[in-house]
Motif scaffolding. Structure first.
Motif, PDB file in Angstrom:
ATOM      1  N   GLY A  68       2.698  -1.263  -7.503  1.00 36.16           N
ATOM      2  CA  GLY A  68       2.655  -2.601  -6.927  1.00 36.16           C
ATOM      3  C   GLY A  68       1.599  -2.789  -5.857  1.00 36.16           C
ATOM      4  O   GLY A  68       1.341  -3.907  -5.429  1.00 36.16           O
ATOM      5  N   GLN A  69       0.986  -1.693  -5.390  1.00 39.51           N
ATOM      6  CA  GLN A  69      -0.097  -1.792  -4.422  1.00 39.51           C
ATOM      7  C   GLN A  69      -1.435  -1.785  -5.131  1.00 39.51           C
ATOM      8  O   GLN A  69      -1.613  -1.093  -6.133  1.00 39.51           O
ATOM      9  CB  GLN A  69      -0.069  -0.623  -3.440  1.00 39.51           C
ATOM     10  CG  GLN A  69       1.031  -0.688  -2.402  1.00 39.51           C
ATOM     11  CD  GLN A  69       0.875   0.436  -1.392  1.00 39.51           C
ATOM     12  OE1 GLN A  69       0.800   1.590  -1.771  1.00 39.51           O
ATOM     13  NE2 GLN A  69       0.823   0.090  -0.128  1.00 39.51           N
ATOM     14  N   MET A  70      -2.384  -2.557  -4.592  1.00 38.25           N
ATOM     15  CA  MET A  70      -3.732  -2.499  -5.135  1.00 38.25           C
ATOM     16  C   MET A  70      -4.458  -1.274  -4.599  1.00 38.25           C
ATOM     17  O   MET A  70      -4.930  -0.434  -5.346  1.00 38.25           O
ATOM     18  CB  MET A  70      -4.515  -3.772  -4.807  1.00 38.25           C
ATOM     19  CG  MET A  70      -5.931  -3.759  -5.372  1.00 38.25           C
ATOM     20  SD  MET A  70      -6.821  -5.316  -5.110  1.00 38.25           S
ATOM     21  CE  MET A  70      -5.952  -6.365  -6.271  1.00 38.25           C
ATOM     22  N   PHE A  71      -4.567  -1.181  -3.273  1.00 38.66           N
ATOM     23  CA  PHE A  71      -5.197  -0.024  -2.645  1.00 38.66           C
ATOM     24  C   PHE A  71      -4.349   0.434  -1.463  1.00 38.66           C
ATOM     25  O   PHE A  71      -3.741  -0.371  -0.767  1.00 38.66           O
ATOM     26  CB  PHE A  71      -6.595  -0.353  -2.117  1.00 38.66           C
ATOM     27  CG  PHE A  71      -7.578  -0.765  -3.175  1.00 38.66           C
ATOM     28  CD1 PHE A  71      -7.912   0.100  -4.208  1.00 38.66           C
ATOM     29  CD2 PHE A  71      -8.172  -2.007  -3.138  1.00 38.66           C
ATOM     30  CE1 PHE A  71      -8.819  -0.269  -5.182  1.00 38.66           C
ATOM     31  CE2 PHE A  71      -9.082  -2.387  -4.108  1.00 38.66           C
ATOM     32  CZ  PHE A  71      -9.405  -1.521  -5.125  1.00 38.66           C
ATOM     33  N   ASN A  72      -4.330   1.740  -1.240  1.00 36.11           N
ATOM     34  CA  ASN A  72      -3.812   2.321  -0.006  1.00 36.11           C
ATOM     35  C   ASN A  72      -4.609   3.602   0.202  1.00 36.11           C
ATOM     36  O   ASN A  72      -4.252   4.663  -0.308  1.00 36.11           O
ATOM     37  CB  ASN A  72      -2.316   2.604  -0.091  1.00 36.11           C
ATOM     38  CG  ASN A  72      -1.782   3.171   1.217  1.00 36.11           C
ATOM     39  OD1 ASN A  72      -2.258   2.825   2.293  1.00 36.11           O
ATOM     40  ND2 ASN A  72      -0.783   4.047   1.132  1.00 36.11           N
ATOM     41  N   ILE A  73      -5.712   3.488   0.920  1.00 34.16           N
ATOM     42  CA  ILE A  73      -6.634   4.608   1.113  1.00 34.16           C
ATOM     43  C   ILE A  73      -6.514   5.027   2.567  1.00 34.16           C
ATOM     44  O   ILE A  73      -6.913   4.304   3.476  1.00 34.16           O
ATOM     45  CB  ILE A  73      -8.068   4.210   0.750  1.00 34.16           C
ATOM     46  CG1 ILE A  73      -8.098   3.457  -0.594  1.00 34.16           C
ATOM     47  CG2 ILE A  73      -8.955   5.447   0.664  1.00 34.16           C
ATOM     48  CD1 ILE A  73      -9.445   2.915  -0.969  1.00 34.16           C
TER      49      ILE A  73
END
Length: 336
Positions: A68-73
């Motif tokens: 459900g997340q696009m990015f988590n960097i």
């Protein structure tokens, strides 16, 4: 582009939702290159190579997006090799919180050596409580390619308000080049491609921010030179060809142009909307680093937000133009 803008409008909320972190590699653990993807026990993105003597360093973002997340960097990792076969993991070199004015997002970076110091240019989310909102370019510095890096100026080099982009994440993906006379230039952007001359201190500009007109430019510029020709590779988008980014490039006789579009370098990354070039010459050969979305790590399926770095050889024709690159599972195998 409109679909991309709409999707990214929810990025901040998705990032704040958080996710269980996948452990990064232990310091000094090693990998033997077995084809693409390069590192197979964690998700990595936005590769940025740097050659120092007999060693190639590779800096990447650590992708940790949950469902459900696009990015988590969450951090920037470093790896190194002396032969393209055996790679050493050096762990995290920085996190967004190391910039006291930033709130999150270890987006694409590049480390650049000048006069024996190592300058780390990167994109992070500016803390809205500290005078700006949206993506910003920060710069850190170290005396060693593996750090420790520290914020070199205590504020953003570029804020969202400094450029006329169509949204608040147009200031991302910095790439840097230093001329033989010592003059350095920064190029960056999303939707618009920006260029500005860096001052000798490497943490301010010595001239205006201008734009480079590149067909289908989306993001992810990477500048390099071969002989008398300058090359600017970048993530491009033409939805009549593909709904995903590809890598295109342009050439010029000077860092300031004029830039001539040379077409597509390679197509879309497998199972990833984004693609990001990083190019370097090492031990006589040229390499293109990029990322794909094909790696599963445990129950984390590969895809956008869970990408993996890959590498191919880069070759040139008799006129200095880059031959098209095929993305493969074998990559640069066989190695001696």
């Amino acid at each position: 582009m409109k679909g991309y803008l709409a999707a990214l409008s929810g990025l901040a909320a998705a990032a704040l939702a958080g996710c269980a972190s996948a452990a990064g590699p232990a310091d000094d653990s090693t990998y033997e290159y077995q084809g693409n993807p390069l590192f197979r026990d964690l998700h990595t993105a936005d590769p940025a190579p740097l050659v120092v003597g007999d060693t190639l360093y590779l800096y990447v973002g650590h992708d940790e997006a949950a469902e459900g997340q696009m990015f988590n960097i969450t951090e920037w990792l470093a790896f190194s090799t002396r032969d393209m076969k055996t790679w050493t993991a050096h762990g995290a070199i920085m996190q967004p919180a190391d910039f006291g004015w930033a709130s999150r997002d270890a987006w694409a970076s590049q480390v650049h050596e000048k006069d024996g110091r190592y300058w780390f240019y990167t994109a992070v989310e500016h803390d809205p409580d500290q005078g700006s909102q949206g993506k910003a370019i920060g710069v850190a510095v170290a005396d060693n390619p593996l750090g420790p890096f520290r914020d070199a100026r205590g504020s953003a080099l570029v804020k969202n308000e400094d450029t006329p982009g169509p949204h608040n994440w147009d200031d991302i993906d910095p790439t840097v080049w230093t001329e033989e006379d010592g003059t350095s230039w920064l190029i960056w952007g999303n939707a618009n491609c920006y260029i500005a001359r860096l001052a000798p201190d490497m943490i301010s500009f010595d001239g205006p921010i201008r734009q480079i007109d590149l067909p289908d430019f989306e993001e992810g510029p990477w500048i390099f030179r071969r002989g008398d020709m300058y090359y600017l590779a970048y993530a491009s988008m033409d939805k009549t060809i593909s709904p995903d980014e590809r890598i295109s490039y342009a050439t010029a006789p000077s860092i300031t142009g004029p830039w001539t579009w040379r077409g597509e370098l390679t197509g879309a990354a497998k199972n990833s909307f984004t693609i990001h070039p990083g190019i370097a010459q090492f031990r006589g050969d040229w390499y293109l680093f990029y990322h794909v979305g094909t790696l599963d790590v445990g129950d984390r399926k590969g895809g956008l937000g869970r990408r993996a770095v890959a590498v191919e050889r880069l070759t040139f024709d008799e006129n200095g133009l880059i031959n098209p690159v095929e993305q493969t599972d074998t990559g640069i195998l066989p190695l001696p």
